[in-house]
Motif scaffolding. Structure first.
Motif, PDB file in Angstrom:
ATOM      1  N   PHE A 186     -14.446  13.008   4.981  1.00  0.00           N
ATOM      2  CA  PHE A 186     -14.770  12.791   6.215  1.00  0.00           C
ATOM      3  C   PHE A 186     -14.612  11.476   6.230  1.00  0.00           C
ATOM      4  O   PHE A 186     -14.261  10.769   5.668  1.00  0.00           O
ATOM      5  CB  PHE A 186     -16.570  13.367   6.088  1.00  0.00           C
ATOM      6  N   ARG A 191     -12.065  18.296  12.018  1.00  0.00           N
ATOM      7  CA  ARG A 191     -12.891  17.276  10.182  1.00  0.00           C
ATOM      8  C   ARG A 191     -13.250  17.004  10.229  1.00  0.00           C
ATOM      9  O   ARG A 191     -14.225  16.785  11.631  1.00  0.00           O
ATOM     10  CB  ARG A 191     -11.554  16.403  10.480  1.00  0.00           C
ATOM     11  N   PRO A 192     -14.742  16.523   9.333  1.00  0.00           N
ATOM     12  CA  PRO A 192     -15.728  16.273   9.650  1.00  0.00           C
ATOM     13  C   PRO A 192     -15.878  14.522   9.905  1.00  0.00           C
ATOM     14  O   PRO A 192     -14.971  14.127   9.534  1.00  0.00           O
ATOM     15  CB  PRO A 192     -15.998  16.069   8.111  1.00  0.00           C
TER      16      PRO A 192
END
Length: 696
Positions: A43, A243-244
């Protein structure tokens, strides 16, 4: 010390504890999250904090810690591990210098325990980097590379240096809010996607991204802009997945600011007179004299030169310098360092000092005219009180009645925590075209599906589809008539197999023409006796000038000796009265958020005038907008006269059209709107009132 600092290597922890009393709030909140991202990639992190909150060191500490651990284990290799991307060359250089302190400190604390950390290096690569420095960097790359979006674009296209980027583990993007709202940011997002494809293609994990930003609204959009999307090139119909990314907000406690709106001199009108300017100079000079260091912000380079010259007359030529983008890098750096050393009392700057360039401790910020956006006001005032626990101090100088309301609205918005909303440009096919040529040059061959997936991974281009991409590729590969200079195609398109390959000129085109900053075509100003460039001026100004003319640049008079192709050859002319150069289209428009705040402020003032009279409105303005009583009285009178004359208050739903006749009987039209930088397509559902003529 909190638990977060205890998790660092002893050498890193020892340096920090000797240098600082305690971590800042940005470091307390940011370190655990950034540390987790480093240990378990997967992340990205967006750290939002005000200027002067220690967020840059918060991002760098874990990177330095990782390099120390590698050095201790004997695993430190000659490769770039950390990329730091800054929107300004001057800011990038400033960060490199500030990195030397923690690196030198960690080396010293490491040496105390017999740990050799002398091989950990930081380097700077921008357009100002010399050829010898570039060659040395290629032979022995730094572990921490400080660069700009444009230089990173070129480095990634360079066959030799891009190999040094194969092991990048962390990408720190500073001043993210200064990139997100323009095409430079869109260009950078695709460069980061290219970097990710290159690194992961070598079997390395995806570099995690750490974004540093002042607060913008909505912050979630800025986080998506940083992280981008996951796109599967094998699944045409699969929707991109964000995306995280974890957001760390160290700005949730509203930072107290000492703000005031001033209007020295005669009562304000629609235009500033000489009396208004002289009164402003006198008051600013008085404030500068009462403080150790002051930053004065102007809206344009011409105004900055004018103000610096007039303040020098009051405070001395060695007390004030100008600072703006048309000054040579060495001249700007000289002003920054002189202020930092205490040799200057003040710098008069444009947006060139709005971002976090280190000029030392600043006691006061003066903003001349409206700042034109809430974020600019926060960013500029935040340059003062640039130490933990200090209170930023800002004074807004209104030069017209309109400025008075704009400054008051900006102060009210800051106090209420209202922010500009980031407008991220989407699509930008000119950026896509430029990056496609770069991708083709570095890949040798790539399929349309892979190319589309890479492009859609960037936030700005997530809506790009296969049809648009194919149309763009056909245009980029189309043969043009030879008479069209520079229009030779840069790529081959295999329409049958859906493959893209570079032509021979592709790489050279990318390296020489990359980026989104247009060529200005200005004339360099060069000291003839020294051969040293001091800045540049607009081409039109240079062509209108003659030998013997004296003009100001960098708050210094220069006399033109001769004019050659693209250069003004000058010599210093101390004591001579200079004219002021001009630069075209340099002042920006007002943001939509500030425009809305102005409309709301006018309605609130009129509401109080109707309910309780002008005195109540004046008292409310002094409390709500930090206006002096004299300034508030003028603002209330301006709103009252406007409503009485127009019959309405212009706002987001109301445009007031005023018609009057001049002294010669001609018809004049004035359109009153508060829209600011609004797109014409957004002017829907507006109720327009035509004053004096209902059928206009």
């Amino acid at each position: 010390m909190p638990t977060a600092i205890a998790e660092f290597h002893p050498a890193v922890r020892a340096w920090f504890e000797r240098r600082f009393d305690a971590p800042s709030r940005a470091q307390e909140l940011g370190w655990p999250v950034i540390g987790a991202a480093n240990e378990q990639p997967g992340f990205d992190v967006l750290l939002c904090a005000p200027t002067g909150s220690g967020k840059t060191l918060a991002a760098f500490m874990w990177a330095i810690n990782g390099l120390v651990l590698e050095a201790e284990r004997g695993l430190l290799r000659d490769e770039v591990s950390v990329l730091y991307v800054s929107p300004l060359k001057a800011l990038a250089n400033d960060i490199r210098l500030n990195l030397e302190e923690p690196l030198n400190g960690v080396r010293e604390t490491g040496a105390e325990s017999k740990l050799d950390l002398s091989h950990i290096r930081a380097g700077l690569r921008t357009g100002d980097t010399s050829a010898s420095e570039r060659a040395a960097m290629l032979r022995r790359p730094p572990h921490i590379l400080v660069t700009t979006p444009e230089s990173l674009f070129i480095l990634l296209t360079s066959p030799k240096f891009r190999e040094k980027l194969a092991s990048v583990r962390h990408v720190i993007v500073d001043e993210l809010h200064a990139l997100a709202g323009n095409k430079r940011g869109a260009h950078l997002t695709l460069t980061l996607e290219r970097l990710e494809r290159f690194v992961t293609g070598r079997g390395q994990p995806r570099p995690n991204r750490i974004g540093l930003s002042a607060t913008l609204n909505p912050i979630e959009k800025l986080a998506e802009f940083l992280a981008g999307y996951k796109v599967d090139p094998r699944a045409d119909s699969a929707a991109p997945q964000p995306r995280p990314v974890k957001i760390v907000r160290a700005d949730d406690r509203v930072r107290t600011m000492d703000l005031e709106v001033l209007s020295p001199g005669p009562d304000l009108g629609p235009l500033a007179t000489h009396q208004h300017w002289d009164a402003m100079y006198d008051e600013v000079a008085r404030l500068i004299g009462e403080h150790r260091t002051t930053l004065v912000f102007a809206l344009s380079r011409r105004t900055a030169e004018r103000v610096a010259l007039n303040l020098q007359k009051r405070l001395g030529t060695d007390a004030v310098m100008a600072h703006h983008g048309s000054l040579a890098r060495a001249e700007r750096l000289l002003a920054e360092q002189r202020l930092k050393r205490g040799e200057l009392k003040a710098i008069v700057a444009t947006a060139s000092l709005e971002l976090g360039i280190d000029v030392g401790a600043v006691d006061l910020v003066c903003q001349l005219d409206s700042p034109k956006s809430i974020s600019a006001a926060i960013q500029r005032v935040g340059r003062s009180g640039h130490s933990l626990g200090a209170t930023p101090k800002g004074r807004f100088f209104a030069m017209t009645t309109d400025d008075l309301l704009e400054c008051g609205a900006a102060v009210r918005a800051i106090r209420a925590g209202n922010l500009d909303e980031v407008e991220i440009p989407m699509g930008c096919l000119d950026i896509v075209a430029q990056q496609i040529v770069a991708i083709a040059a570095e890949e040798d061959e790539i399929s349309e599906a892979e190319l589309l997936a890479m492009l859609r991974s960037a936030y700005n281009f997530v809506d790009l589809d296969a049809a648009k991409l194919r149309h763009l590729l056909e245009q980029l590969s189309a043969e043009m008539p030879e008479r069209v200079m520079g229009a030779a195609p840069k790529i081959f398109l295999d329409r049958v197999n859906g493959r893209v390959r570079p032509r021979r000129s592709a790489r050279l085109s990318v390296i020489t023409s990359g980026g989104t900053i247009p060529e200005a075509g200005n004339y360099d100003v060069v000291i003839e006796s020294e051969g040293r460039k001091v800045g540049d001026v607009e081409e039109d100004f240079a062509q209108e000038s003659s030998r013997g003319d004296v003009f100001s640049l960098g708050s210094m008079p220069w006399q033109i000796q001769r004019i050659s192709r693209g250069r003004l050859m000058v010599e210093a002319a101390p004591g001579m009265a200079p004219t002021l150069p001009f630069w075209v289209t340099e002042a920006g428009g007002r943001s939509q958020a500030l425009s809305s705040e102005i409309s709301e402020l006018r309605h609130q003032v009129w509401k109080r005038i109707e309910a309780s009279g002008s005195e109540a409105a004046v008292e409310w303005l002094t409390n709500e907008c930090a206006m002096s009583e004299r300034a508030a009285t003028q603002a209330v009178d301006y709103v009252r006269r406007g409503v009485e004359a127009l019959g309405a208050i212009p706002d987001a739903k109301t445009v007031v059209v005023e018609r009057f006749f001049d002294g010669l009987g001609g018809t004049q039209i004035v359109i009153h709107t508060p829209f600011g930088n609004v797109e014409m397509g957004e002017l829907d559902e507006l109720h327009c009132r035509a004053n004096h003529d209902e059928t206009m």
